[in-house]
Design a protein around this motif. Structure first.
Motif, PDB file in Angstrom:
ATOM      1  N   ALA A 217       1.395  -1.421   6.405  1.00  0.00           N
ATOM      2  CA  ALA A 217       1.831  -0.131   6.935  1.00  0.00           C
ATOM      3  C   ALA A 217       3.268   0.184   6.571  1.00  0.00           C
ATOM      4  O   ALA A 217       3.599   1.344   6.283  1.00  0.00           O
ATOM      5  CB  ALA A 217       1.655  -0.105   8.454  1.00  0.00           C
ATOM      6  N   SER A 218       4.145  -0.840   6.541  1.00  0.00           N
ATOM      7  CA  SER A 218       5.562  -0.527   6.358  1.00  0.00           C
ATOM      8  C   SER A 218       6.327  -1.531   5.512  1.00  0.00           C
ATOM      9  O   SER A 218       7.535  -1.397   5.358  1.00  0.00           O
ATOM     10  CB  SER A 218       6.251  -0.435   7.730  1.00  0.00           C
ATOM     11  OG  SER A 218       6.107  -1.665   8.441  1.00  0.00           O
ATOM     12  N   GLY A 219       5.640  -2.511   4.922  1.00  0.00           N
ATOM     13  CA  GLY A 219       6.331  -3.591   4.235  1.00  0.00           C
ATOM     14  C   GLY A 219       6.751  -3.271   2.814  1.00  0.00           C
ATOM     15  O   GLY A 219       6.572  -2.156   2.309  1.00  0.00           O
ATOM     16  N   ASN A 220       7.308  -4.292   2.152  1.00  0.00           N
ATOM     17  CA  ASN A 220       7.827  -4.186   0.793  1.00  0.00           C
ATOM     18  C   ASN A 220       6.746  -3.724  -0.179  1.00  0.00           C
ATOM     19  O   ASN A 220       5.744  -4.420  -0.385  1.00  0.00           O
ATOM     20  CB  ASN A 220       8.373  -5.555   0.359  1.00  0.00           C
ATOM     21  CG  ASN A 220       8.852  -5.566  -1.076  1.00  0.00           C
ATOM     22  OD1 ASN A 220       9.023  -4.513  -1.685  1.00  0.00           O
ATOM     23  ND2 ASN A 220       9.070  -6.740  -1.614  1.00  0.00           N
ATOM     24  N   PRO A 221       6.915  -2.556  -0.804  1.00  0.00           N
ATOM     25  CA  PRO A 221       5.844  -2.046  -1.673  1.00  0.00           C
ATOM     26  C   PRO A 221       5.595  -2.891  -2.911  1.00  0.00           C
ATOM     27  O   PRO A 221       4.478  -2.890  -3.433  1.00  0.00           O
ATOM     28  CB  PRO A 221       6.331  -0.642  -2.041  1.00  0.00           C
ATOM     29  CG  PRO A 221       7.792  -0.662  -1.838  1.00  0.00           C
ATOM     30  CD  PRO A 221       8.045  -1.613  -0.703  1.00  0.00           C
ATOM     31  N   ALA A 524       6.358   4.842  -1.455  1.00  0.00           N
ATOM     32  CA  ALA A 524       4.901   4.913  -1.563  1.00  0.00           C
ATOM     33  C   ALA A 524       4.367   3.800  -2.451  1.00  0.00           C
ATOM     34  O   ALA A 524       5.047   3.303  -3.346  1.00  0.00           O
ATOM     35  CB  ALA A 524       4.483   6.265  -2.123  1.00  0.00           C
ATOM     36  N   LEU A 525       3.126   3.411  -2.210  1.00  0.00           N
ATOM     37  CA  LEU A 525       2.434   2.488  -3.099  1.00  0.00           C
ATOM     38  C   LEU A 525       1.991   3.237  -4.344  1.00  0.00           C
ATOM     39  O   LEU A 525       1.754   4.448  -4.327  1.00  0.00           O
ATOM     40  CB  LEU A 525       1.225   1.872  -2.395  1.00  0.00           C
ATOM     41  CG  LEU A 525       1.514   1.043  -1.146  1.00  0.00           C
ATOM     42  CD1 LEU A 525       0.233   0.384  -0.646  1.00  0.00           C
ATOM     43  CD2 LEU A 525       2.582  -0.004  -1.405  1.00  0.00           C
ATOM     44  N   SER A 526       1.823   2.502  -5.436  1.00  0.00           N
ATOM     45  CA  SER A 526       1.517   3.142  -6.716  1.00  0.00           C
ATOM     46  C   SER A 526       0.074   3.575  -6.822  1.00  0.00           C
ATOM     47  O   SER A 526      -0.245   4.528  -7.522  1.00  0.00           O
ATOM     48  CB  SER A 526       1.845   2.180  -7.862  1.00  0.00           C
ATOM     49  OG  SER A 526       1.058   1.009  -7.766  1.00  0.00           O
ATOM     50  N   GLY A 527      -0.841   2.876  -6.137  1.00  0.00           N
ATOM     51  CA  GLY A 527      -2.252   3.218  -6.255  1.00  0.00           C
ATOM     52  C   GLY A 527      -2.879   2.635  -7.498  1.00  0.00           C
ATOM     53  O   GLY A 527      -2.275   1.855  -8.230  1.00  0.00           O
ATOM     54  N   GLN A 528      -4.128   3.019  -7.752  1.00  0.00           N
ATOM     55  CA  GLN A 528      -4.892   2.440  -8.841  1.00  0.00           C
ATOM     56  C   GLN A 528      -4.340   2.834 -10.194  1.00  0.00           C
ATOM     57  O   GLN A 528      -3.559   3.766 -10.332  1.00  0.00           O
ATOM     58  CB  GLN A 528      -6.353   2.878  -8.742  1.00  0.00           C
ATOM     59  CG  GLN A 528      -6.544   4.360  -9.003  1.00  0.00           C
ATOM     60  CD  GLN A 528      -7.969   4.810  -8.791  1.00  0.00           C
ATOM     61  OE1 GLN A 528      -8.763   4.111  -8.192  1.00  0.00           O
ATOM     62  NE2 GLN A 528      -8.306   5.976  -9.281  1.00  0.00           N
ATOM     63  N   SER A 529      -4.778   2.103 -11.212  1.00  0.00           N
ATOM     64  CA  SER A 529      -4.321   2.350 -12.572  1.00  0.00           C
ATOM     65  C   SER A 529      -4.731   3.730 -13.062  1.00  0.00           C
ATOM     66  O   SER A 529      -5.791   4.246 -12.724  1.00  0.00           O
ATOM     67  CB  SER A 529      -4.919   1.292 -13.503  1.00  0.00           C
ATOM     68  OG  SER A 529      -4.765   1.656 -14.839  1.00  0.00           O
ATOM     69  N   GLN A 530      -3.864   4.319 -13.904  1.00  0.00           N
ATOM     70  CA  GLN A 530      -4.204   5.576 -14.576  1.00  0.00           C
ATOM     71  C   GLN A 530      -5.481   5.435 -15.397  1.00  0.00           C
ATOM     72  O   GLN A 530      -6.184   6.408 -15.631  1.00  0.00           O
ATOM     73  CB  GLN A 530      -3.063   5.977 -15.515  1.00  0.00           C
ATOM     74  CG  GLN A 530      -1.826   6.481 -14.815  1.00  0.00           C
ATOM     75  CD  GLN A 530      -1.975   7.918 -14.404  1.00  0.00           C
ATOM     76  OE1 GLN A 530      -2.636   8.227 -13.419  1.00  0.00           O
ATOM     77  NE2 GLN A 530      -1.381   8.813 -15.138  1.00  0.00           N
ATOM     78  N   MET A 531      -5.754   4.215 -15.854  1.00  0.00           N
ATOM     79  CA  MET A 531      -6.930   3.990 -16.688  1.00  0.00           C
ATOM     80  C   MET A 531      -8.212   4.398 -15.979  1.00  0.00           C
ATOM     81  O   MET A 531      -9.221   4.726 -16.609  1.00  0.00           O
ATOM     82  CB  MET A 531      -6.980   2.501 -17.067  1.00  0.00           C
ATOM     83  CG  MET A 531      -8.028   2.120 -18.092  1.00  0.00           C
ATOM     84  SD  MET A 531      -7.783   3.002 -19.642  1.00  0.00           S
ATOM     85  CE  MET A 531      -9.314   3.868 -19.756  1.00  0.00           C
ATOM     86  N   LEU A 532      -8.183   4.394 -14.631  1.00  0.00           N
ATOM     87  CA  LEU A 532      -9.375   4.726 -13.867  1.00  0.00           C
ATOM     88  C   LEU A 532      -9.519   6.227 -13.630  1.00  0.00           C
ATOM     89  O   LEU A 532     -10.430   6.656 -12.934  1.00  0.00           O
ATOM     90  CB  LEU A 532      -9.350   3.990 -12.519  1.00  0.00           C
ATOM     91  CG  LEU A 532      -9.377   2.463 -12.615  1.00  0.00           C
ATOM     92  CD1 LEU A 532      -9.260   1.845 -11.232  1.00  0.00           C
ATOM     93  CD2 LEU A 532     -10.648   1.985 -13.312  1.00  0.00           C
ATOM     94  N   GLU A 533      -8.622   7.036 -14.212  1.00  0.00           N
ATOM     95  CA  GLU A 533      -8.685   8.485 -14.013  1.00  0.00           C
ATOM     96  C   GLU A 533      -8.536   9.192 -15.350  1.00  0.00           C
ATOM     97  O   GLU A 533      -7.519   9.822 -15.628  1.00  0.00           O
ATOM     98  CB  GLU A 533      -7.580   8.934 -13.049  1.00  0.00           C
ATOM     99  CG  GLU A 533      -7.709   8.340 -11.653  1.00  0.00           C
ATOM    100  CD  GLU A 533      -6.585   8.742 -10.732  1.00  0.00           C
ATOM    101  OE1 GLU A 533      -5.567   9.246 -11.248  1.00  0.00           O
ATOM    102  OE2 GLU A 533      -6.725   8.562  -9.520  1.00  0.00           O
TER     103      GLU A 533
END
Length: 543
Positions: A217-221, A524-533
C-alpha cells in the motif's frame, strides 16, 4: 522492461566567410547546408559491443552482422530510424543527442502524463534506451491523454523468448493493479497453469499485502516493482497475500523462473441453460496462440454432439495484444468465410515517407483463412464458427491487437457486444526492430477496418451515447475478482449472458474500477510491461 521517450535533431554548422583585406564590405556569413543525415541502414548494427560473428536473427534466419561501432553511432541510428519510420515524426521535439552519455543526468518522460523526471545514465543500455525514450510525440488525444503511450524497448534476447515461445522470468501470476499510487492495491488476475503461482494456489482475487517485507500500500516502489513485475531469475521472493474469501493472510516464498505462457485458457461451453454458449479466455497474441486457438474452435464446434454453439463469449479483459496475424486468424474463425471473403481485416497507413515501400495491397491484412505457420504448419485451412455476433469481455487491459479483433469484426458486419470497461485505445502498431542487442518499438502505422474506421485512440466502450463506432452495444460492469474466470456467475460473464437473453444490463452494477488507476499521491508502481499492450507485425528485413 518499460521504456518510453522524446527526440533529437543535430544542429546545423555555420561557416563564416572572412574578408580578404579589400575595402569592400565583408560578405554576410551564410549558413552552410546541414549535412544530409545518413539513412538508418547505413548506421545499423554498428555497436559498442557487437554480438559474436554469425549470431542468427531467429526472425530472418540471417546473421545480425554486428560490427564495431560506438554509442554515438547507436544513437545516430536511433535518430535516423525514428525519423524515417515514426508515424508522427513531425511531432518530435529537438533534443541534443550529446546530452545522452554515461554519467549524465537527463530527463525521462512518464508516458502516462508526459511529466519528466531526471535519471542518471549508468549503463550503455540506459544511454540508448533513454535517448530513444525521449523521441516520441508529446501531443495529446482529444480526451487529454498522451498521444503516444507505446514507445518502448526490450533486450532482444528477452523479446525473442517472449514473442516466439511465450517465455518470461517470473512466477506465473498476472497482477491487476487496481491503484498504482498510495494507498496502492494489487490483486492476482489469474495464474498460469503449472507455474509457481499455481502450485502455491495463488488464485484470482488474492490481494498482495507485502513483497519481501515491503508494504504494497505504501512501501518502497522499487522493491514492489521488482517483485511484482520484473523479478530476477533464481532469486527468492516472499509474498504476504490475503486470499479471496479469507480473513487471515499467508506467506508464500517463490523463486523466479522461466514461465511459459498459456495464452488460451478455460475453453468450454457453459452449463445449462447456456449450453449453446461457448467461452474462451484469450490472454496473449503470441505465436503459440495459433495452435491453441485452433484447438479451442475445434472443441467448440464439436460441442453439443457436434452441433456446435450458437454464441461465443470471448474474454479479452487482460489481452494487451501482440501479433496482428493471430488477431486476423481468430476473427476469421469467429465470423467464417461468408462474412469475410474479399474483405480486409485491417489496412495500414504509414507516414508520408512510406518507409517500408509497401504497395496498397501490401498494406492490407486479410482475414486469414489458413494458418500462418506461427505454431502450426502454414497453409492449413482454419476451422470456423460462422457466428453473426460475438460477446467480448473487455477492460483497460484490452489493447491493440485485441482492439483490432473488435474493429475488424465490426468492419465485416459482425455484431460485437462489449461487456466491462473501456479498452486502452491503441489503433497503432509497429515492426519490432533490433539494433545492437536491443529491440525498438516505435509507432509506425495506424490500422483501419473494412469500413475505413480506426479512430479509437480513447478506446472502445460498452454502451454509451457517443459515436457508435466507439460505443458499441453492451454493459459497463466492474471486474469481479470474487469468482474464477469462466464462472458463469462472475459479474462480467453473467452480464454478457443476461444481455444475450434479454438485451438488458444488470440494474445496479458495482462501481467500475479500471486497472492501473492513480490514487491519493506518492510514487506509483510501473505496472506490467509495455510488451503486453501492443500490436505488431512480424519483423521485416532491415530496409
Amino acid at each position: 522492461m518499460k521504456k518510453i521517450a522524446c527526440a533529437v535533431f543535430i544542429s546545423a554548422l555555420l561557416s563564416a566567410c572572412g574578408g580578404g583585406g579589400s575595402s569592400s564590405p565583408a560578405p554576410t556569413p551564410t549558413p552552410a547546408p546541414a549535412p544530409a543525415p545518413l539513412a538508418s541502414n547505413q548506421l545499423a548494427q554498428q555497436c559498442v559491443t557487437p554480438r559474436a560473428a554469425g549470431t542468427i536473427d531467429p526472425f530472418s534466419q540471417h546473421a545480425y552482422g554486428d560490427v564495431q561501432g560506438s554509442l554515438t553511432t547507436e544513437k545516430q541510428w536511433i535518430r535516423s530510424w525514428v525519423n524515417d519510420t515514426y508515424l508522427w515524426y513531425q511531432d518530435i521535439v529537438p533534443t541534443d543527442p550529446a546530452l545522452f552519455v554515461l554519467g549524465a543526468s537527463v530527463p525521462r518522460i512518464n508516458p502516462s502524463n508526459n511529466s519528466q523526471s531526471m535519471v542518471t545514465l549508468q549503463t550503455n543500455f540506459d544511454v540508448v534506451d533513454t535517448y530513444f525514450n525521449n523521441q516520441r510525440s508529446l501531443l495529446l488525444t482529444p480526451s487529454g491523454k498522451p498521444k503516444d503511450q507505446f514507445h518502448f524497448t526490450y533486450l532482444t534476447d528477452d523479446w525473442v523468448a517472449l514473442s516466439l515461445a511465450g517465455s518470461s522470468v517470473g512466477f506465473g501470476f498476472r497482477v491487476a493493479l487496481i491503484a498504482s499510487s498510495p494507498p496502492r492495491s494489487a490483486l492476482v488476475a489469474y495464474s498460469e497453469p503449472g507455474s509457481p503461482a499455481a502450485v502455491n494456489n495463488l488464485n484470482r482475487g488474492a490481494r498482495f499485502i507485502s513483497v519481501n517485507g515491503v508494504d504494497v500500500a505504501s512501501g518502497n516502489p522499487a522493491t514492489l516493482n521488482e517483485g511484482l513485475f520484473s523479478p530476477l531469475p533464481g532469486k527468492p521472493y516472499t509474498f504476504e497475500v490475503l486470499d479471496q474469501g479469507s480473513s487471515t493472510t499467508r506467506s508464500i516464498t517463490m523463486t523466479a523462473i522461466t514461465v511459459i505462457s498459456t495464452p488460451v485458457q478455460n475453453v468450454r461451453t457453459l452449463p445449462a441453460p447456456y449450453s449453446r454458449v461457448g467461452y474462451i479466455q484469450f490472454n496473449d497474441h503470441l505465436a503459440t496462440a495459433e495452435s491453441q486457438l485452433i484447438a479451442a474452435v475445434n472443441q467448440l464446434n464439436a460441442a453439443n454432439g457436434g452441433s456446435g454453439i450458437d454464441d461465443l463469449v470471448l474474454d479479452l479483459r487482460y489481452n494487451g495484444g501482440g501479433l496482428l496475424d493471430i488477431a486476423s486468424e481468430l476473427a476469421y474463425m469467429i465470423a467464417g468465410s461468408v462474412a469475410t471473403t474479399g474483405k480486409a481485416f485491417e489496412t495500414l497507413s504509414f507516414n508520408d515517407k512510406n518507409p517500408f515501400n509497401l504497395s496498397n495491397a501490401d498494406r492490407s491484412t486479410p482475414f486469414h483463412n489458413v494458418t500462418q505457420g506461427l505454431s502450426t504448419p502454414s497453409g492449413l485451412s482454419l476451422p470456423q464458427l460462422g457466428l453473426p455476433r460475438v460477446y467480448v469481455i473487455i477492460g483497460s487491459g484490452t489493447c491493440s491487437a485485441s482492439e483490432s479483433i473488435i474493429n475488424g469484426l465490426k468492419g465485416a458486419g459482425i455484431d460485437v457486444i462489449l461487456v466491462g470497461g473501456t479498452t486502452c485505445g491503441k489503433p497503432y502498431g509497429f515492426y519490432p526492430q533490433d539494433n545492437c542487442s536491443v529491440t525498438y518499438f516505435t509507432i509506425q502505422f495506424k490500422g483501419v477496418n473494412q469500413a475505413g474506421f480506426g479512430d479509437y485512440a480513447d478506446g472502445f466502450s460498452p454502451g454509451g451515447t457517443g459515436s457508435p463506432a466507439n460505443h458499441l452495444p453492451g454493459c459497463v460492469v466492474a471486474d469481479d475478482f470474487s469468482k474464477a474466470l469462466g464462472d458463469n456467475t462472475e459479474a462480467r460473464l453473467a452480464a454478457a449472458l443476461q444481455y444475450r437473453t434479454s438485451g438488458t444490463c444488470p440494474v445496479t452494477p458495482s462501481a467500475l474500477k479500471a486497472a492501473v488507476t492513480g490514487s491519493s499521491g506518492g510514487e506509483a508502481l510501473s505496472g506490467q510491461s509495455q510488451m503486453l499492450e501492443n500490436r505488431y507485425l512480424r519483423p521485416k528485413s532491415r530496409f
